[in-house]
Design an enzyme around this catalytic site. Structure first.
Site, mmCIF file in Angstrom:
data_model
loop_
_atom_site.group_PDB
_atom_site.id
_atom_site.type_symbol
_atom_site.label_atom_id
_atom_site.label_comp_id
_atom_site.label_asym_id
_atom_site.label_seq_id
_atom_site.Cartn_x
_atom_site.Cartn_y
_atom_site.Cartn_z
ATOM 1 N N CYS A 59 0.837 -1.202 0.000
ATOM 2 C CA CYS A 59 0.000 0.000 0.000
ATOM 3 C C CYS A 59 0.875 1.255 0.000
ATOM 4 O O CYS A 59 2.015 1.244 0.462
ATOM 5 C CB CYS A 59 -0.962 -0.006 1.175
ATOM 6 S SG CYS A 59 -0.275 0.567 2.728
ATOM 7 N N LEU A 60 0.325 2.329 -0.508
ATOM 8 C CA LEU A 60 1.094 3.560 -0.686
ATOM 9 C C LEU A 60 1.599 4.152 0.629
ATOM 10 O O LEU A 60 2.544 4.942 0.632
ATOM 11 C CB LEU A 60 0.252 4.596 -1.432
ATOM 12 C CG LEU A 60 -0.152 4.220 -2.867
ATOM 13 C CD1 LEU A 60 -1.024 5.317 -3.468
ATOM 14 C CD2 LEU A 60 1.070 3.978 -3.741
#
Length: 279
Positions: A175-176
């Protein structure tokens, strides 16, 4: 034990579960798990994917397509991590908050559809990394069949290729939120900057990439085999100009290239061993 033997054990393990909801990101591991589970359990499997600002639209669209191609029932839920108290401050146990939120919502889907278990795609290699999210999985009784059966990332890629899954050689993704140093606040604007920068590099033909957000500085990591592309001055100028347009003041290349969990390199051994981490 070779990959095929592990696969046989995995199928037997899944068969005994009777029914399950799978936290499905569309990555290498969860796609493989979903394929095998659907083969064994049929319509007693549901895939659940969470939409959030930390999950790029391209990844969501791929997850939708993979589930459709398999003929698996697929439910998209909203799990906005930035709304979780404490998450945006980016503590070292950030992933605990994220996974607890996600698995709680996936558990709700399982209950609603009368499914017995919640599964995730953690593999055996994950035991060697700093992953606070595993605490949340354990607390919420999430089952990790790939890890339980000793399947490594390499095993999963080999078996996925045999099954002709499109993800067999898909680059690793996280995930970012993992692009930010611990303690640096995560905001929607910063997440958008990272997303745009990484999408730009993907559009240029890079495959395994990370754009780490160090306040005004973008630190680009690419696969070791792709670093030589930066020997082209025009490419460097093009990337530098674009990332500055996105909002970064300085644009750098990490000469060591991409490696999993590079933000964890600054953590003490106590933290890596999950000591002193509050939940």
């Amino acid at each position: 034990m070779n990959p095929q033997e592990k696969l046989i054990k995995l199928k037997e393990f899944l068969r005994n579960l009777k029914s399950a909801v799978i936290a499905f990101s569309g990555g290498v591991d969860s796609t493989f798990l979903l394929k095998v589970a659907h083969e064994v359990l049929g319509d007693q499997v549901i895939a659940v994917t969470a939409r959030s600002s930390t999950y790029p639209e391209r990844e969501l669209n791929e997850a939708k397509q993979y589930a459709k191609d398999m003929g698996v029932k697929h439910i998209v839920i909203v799990s906005e991590e930035l709304e979780i108290e404490g998450f945006s401050k980016n503590p070292t146990n950030r992933c605990y908050f994220c996974k607890h939120e996600l698995f709680s919502k996936v558990r709700d889907v399982a209950n609603e559809h009368h499914m017995l278990h919640v599964l995730d795609g953690s593999n055996y290699d994950d035991l060697g990394d700093f992953r606070p999210g595993m605490h949340a999985a354990k607390e919420l009784h999430v089952v990790s069949p790939l890890r339980e059966m000793g399947l490594t990332k390499d095993d999963i890629r080999v078996l996925s290729k045999d099954m002709e899954l499109p993800t067999w050689n898909k680059p690793a993704f996280a995930c970012l939120s993992s692009r930010f140093p611990y303690g640096q606040e995560i905001t929607p604007e910063k997440l958008k900057m990272v997303d745009l920068a990484e999408q730009y590099l993907l559009d240029l033909g890079f495959r395994q990439i990370r754009v780490r957000h160090h306040d005004q500085i973008a630190r680009i990591e690419v696969a070791s085999t792709e670093r030589e592309k930066f020997f082209d001055i025009k490419v460097m100028d093009q990337i530098g100009t674009k990332l500055k347009e996105i909002g970064f003041t300085y644009v750098t290349l990490d000469i060591l290239g991409y490696r999993t969990g590079s933000m964890n390199e600054v953590l003490s051994e106590d933290i890596k061993n999950n000591k002193g981490i509050s939940k």
